[in-house]
Scaffold this motif. Sequence first.
Motif, PDB file in Angstrom:
ATOM      1  N   VAL A   1      45.507 -12.946  64.659  1.00  0.00           N
ATOM      2  CA  VAL A   1      46.642 -12.935  63.737  1.00  0.00           C
ATOM      3  C   VAL A   1      47.366 -14.268  63.808  1.00  0.00           C
ATOM      4  O   VAL A   1      47.287 -14.998  64.797  1.00  0.00           O
TER       5      VAL A   1
ATOM      6  N   ARG B   1      49.983  -0.759  56.653  1.00  0.00           N
ATOM      7  CA  ARG B   1      49.831   0.366  57.581  1.00  0.00           C
ATOM      8  C   ARG B   1      51.036   0.490  58.503  1.00  0.00           C
ATOM      9  O   ARG B   1      51.474   1.599  58.833  1.00  0.00           O
ATOM     10  N   LYS B   2      51.596  -0.629  58.909  1.00  0.00           N
ATOM     11  CA  LYS B   2      52.744  -0.617  59.817  1.00  0.00           C
ATOM     12  C   LYS B   2      54.014  -0.157  59.114  1.00  0.00           C
ATOM     13  O   LYS B   2      54.839   0.551  59.696  1.00  0.00           O
TER      14      LYS B   2
ATOM     15  N   TRP C   1      52.814  -7.712  67.524  1.00  0.00           N
ATOM     16  CA  TRP C   1      52.597  -6.267  67.654  1.00  0.00           C
ATOM     17  C   TRP C   1      51.141  -5.905  67.367  1.00  0.00           C
ATOM     18  O   TRP C   1      50.627  -4.922  67.907  1.00  0.00           O
ATOM     19  N   VAL C   2      50.476  -6.682  66.513  1.00  0.00           N
ATOM     20  CA  VAL C   2      49.049  -6.441  66.251  1.00  0.00           C
ATOM     21  C   VAL C   2      48.243  -6.712  67.517  1.00  0.00           C
ATOM     22  O   VAL C   2      47.318  -5.954  67.867  1.00  0.00           O
TER      23      VAL C   2
ATOM     24  N   GLN D   1      47.280  -4.848  57.122  1.00  0.00           N
ATOM     25  CA  GLN D   1      47.851  -4.448  58.407  1.00  0.00           C
ATOM     26  C   GLN D   1      49.328  -4.137  58.273  1.00  0.00           C
ATOM     27  O   GLN D   1      49.846  -3.159  58.829  1.00  0.00           O
TER      28      GLN D   1
ATOM     29  N   ARG E   1      53.668 -11.325  64.405  1.00  0.00           N
ATOM     30  CA  ARG E   1      52.525 -10.423  64.362  1.00  0.00           C
ATOM     31  C   ARG E   1      52.020 -10.092  65.769  1.00  0.00           C
ATOM     32  O   ARG E   1      50.915  -9.579  65.931  1.00  0.00           O
TER      33      ARG E   1
ATOM     34  N   ASP F   1      48.655  -3.923  69.998  1.00  0.00           N
ATOM     35  CA  ASP F   1      47.788  -2.788  69.651  1.00  0.00           C
ATOM     36  C   ASP F   1      46.352  -3.036  70.116  1.00  0.00           C
ATOM     37  O   ASP F   1      45.674  -2.123  70.617  1.00  0.00           O
ATOM     38  N   ALA F   2      45.874  -4.287  69.942  1.00  0.00           N
ATOM     39  CA  ALA F   2      44.511  -4.620  70.357  1.00  0.00           C
ATOM     40  C   ALA F   2      44.365  -4.525  71.881  1.00  0.00           C
ATOM     41  O   ALA F   2      43.338  -4.057  72.388  1.00  0.00           O
TER      42      ALA F   2
ATOM     43  N   VAL G   1      40.124  -9.598  67.070  1.00  0.00           N
ATOM     44  CA  VAL G   1      41.415  -9.438  66.390  1.00  0.00           C
ATOM     45  C   VAL G   1      42.172 -10.754  66.485  1.00  0.00           C
ATOM     46  O   VAL G   1      42.472 -11.230  67.587  1.00  0.00           O
TER      47      VAL G   1
ATOM     48  N   ASP H   1      46.178  -9.599  56.288  1.00  0.00           N
ATOM     49  CA  ASP H   1      47.476  -9.402  56.931  1.00  0.00           C
ATOM     50  C   ASP H   1      48.296  -8.350  56.194  1.00  0.00           C
ATOM     51  O   ASP H   1      48.966  -7.511  56.815  1.00  0.00           O
TER      52      ASP H   1
END
Length: 426
Positions: free
Chosen positions: A408, A102-103, A415-416, A99, A413, A419-420, A406, A96
């Motif tokens: 989370v 990166r964000k 937003w992850v 990730q 989270r 993105d997926a 993916v 986590d």
Amino acid sequence: MSLKTLVVSRVAEAITSAQRQDSARDKFEKERQRQGARHRVDYFHQIDDPYGHLALQALDLFRSRYDVDLHVWLVGAPDDWAAPERDRLIAYAREDSAQLARKSGFTFEDHGVQPAPEAVRAAQAQFAAALGAEDFWPRALSISKALWAGTIEPDTAPATGDPCAKGDAERARLGHFMGAMLHYGGEWYWGIDRLHYLETRLRGVGAQISEAPDALIFPAPGLHLAPAKLATGTQPVLHWYLSFRSPYTYLSAHRAKALADAYGAELRLRFVLPMVMRGLPVPPMKSRYFTLDNAREARRLDIPFGRIADPVGKPVERGYAILAWAMQKGRGYEFVESFLSAVWSQGVDAGSDSGMKQIVEIAGLPWSEAREQLARENWREEAETNRLELLEIGHWGVPCFRVNNVCVWGQDRLWVIEDALKELTS
């Protein structure tokens, strides 16, 4: 509704209200000014917590933007009661944090393993020695970077005391149990995820340095919900692992449905028994922090919250019995939404027939049929299947969200997951 449920829900509403928060803050600020004290922020750093590695980087910026005294404490890992499924928690925290790095623009690389105990002891000793030094921040950042890069020189010397003892004691005195925690004026802020709340509060009392940037260090990521067409022609599945006793599940409900709708995904409901009903402890200190954190997250998201009728025990079981049937009727999400809203924002007693009748009918289902489901036990097998699957993919708590590989944990989270879903659409 019983008198007890009514009273408890009204007390919870008062405790979680913005009025109580604002009143406590005003009282603290007036007392600080009366004493002529400076703004003081305490930060509790767990050396082998990847969220702490991100927090150190953020706080290096923070200290140049706010006129505060920033006190750093070294702490150890949470006790077992505070960290159930510790191995899974440790592994997920690295994933986590990578990730999140990166964000946010900070740095963290998950090498797939925790630092060795000898390396952790060496880092703790070096960090403790740096506390209070004029060059603490560059030293602290260097120590943390070396620990996570695997380049720190291991400490093979016998232990000569616990370098975390003072920090552990102070954290406990102030009322918390986790690492990467910030404390200011009676409130707690976790890592870079909740730093924006502290920044906003400090700005409100004039603690921001005049030449500091207007932008927050790490604003809470939002969703874009950009309509898209499926790239492959097959409908993606958004698995939502949920619990009726989880207020974070409640906060995620509308956005989980909105994500599925925006990207043409099937929202598959995967209900599990609450942790406390699975024998995992949730002590009062932990419960209080999560409740107050949910309250401020609900205000940020403009979601009603606080008039609570805790559904632990029979209310959850009754709810799941009806949910299994509601899903067959194609009204599963509507029932979940109705139940969660009722117990977390309206003080409805789901353990009573009158309360459950209200929940069922708001979901657009007939109470006469729903009532017949209450004695059924077939939902237990499905809940257990969902729990075992959650464990297999490295998770244990809710809400969790999964699209393909993916997965989370946490309503913050999503937003992850977006993105997926974007990767599956054009």
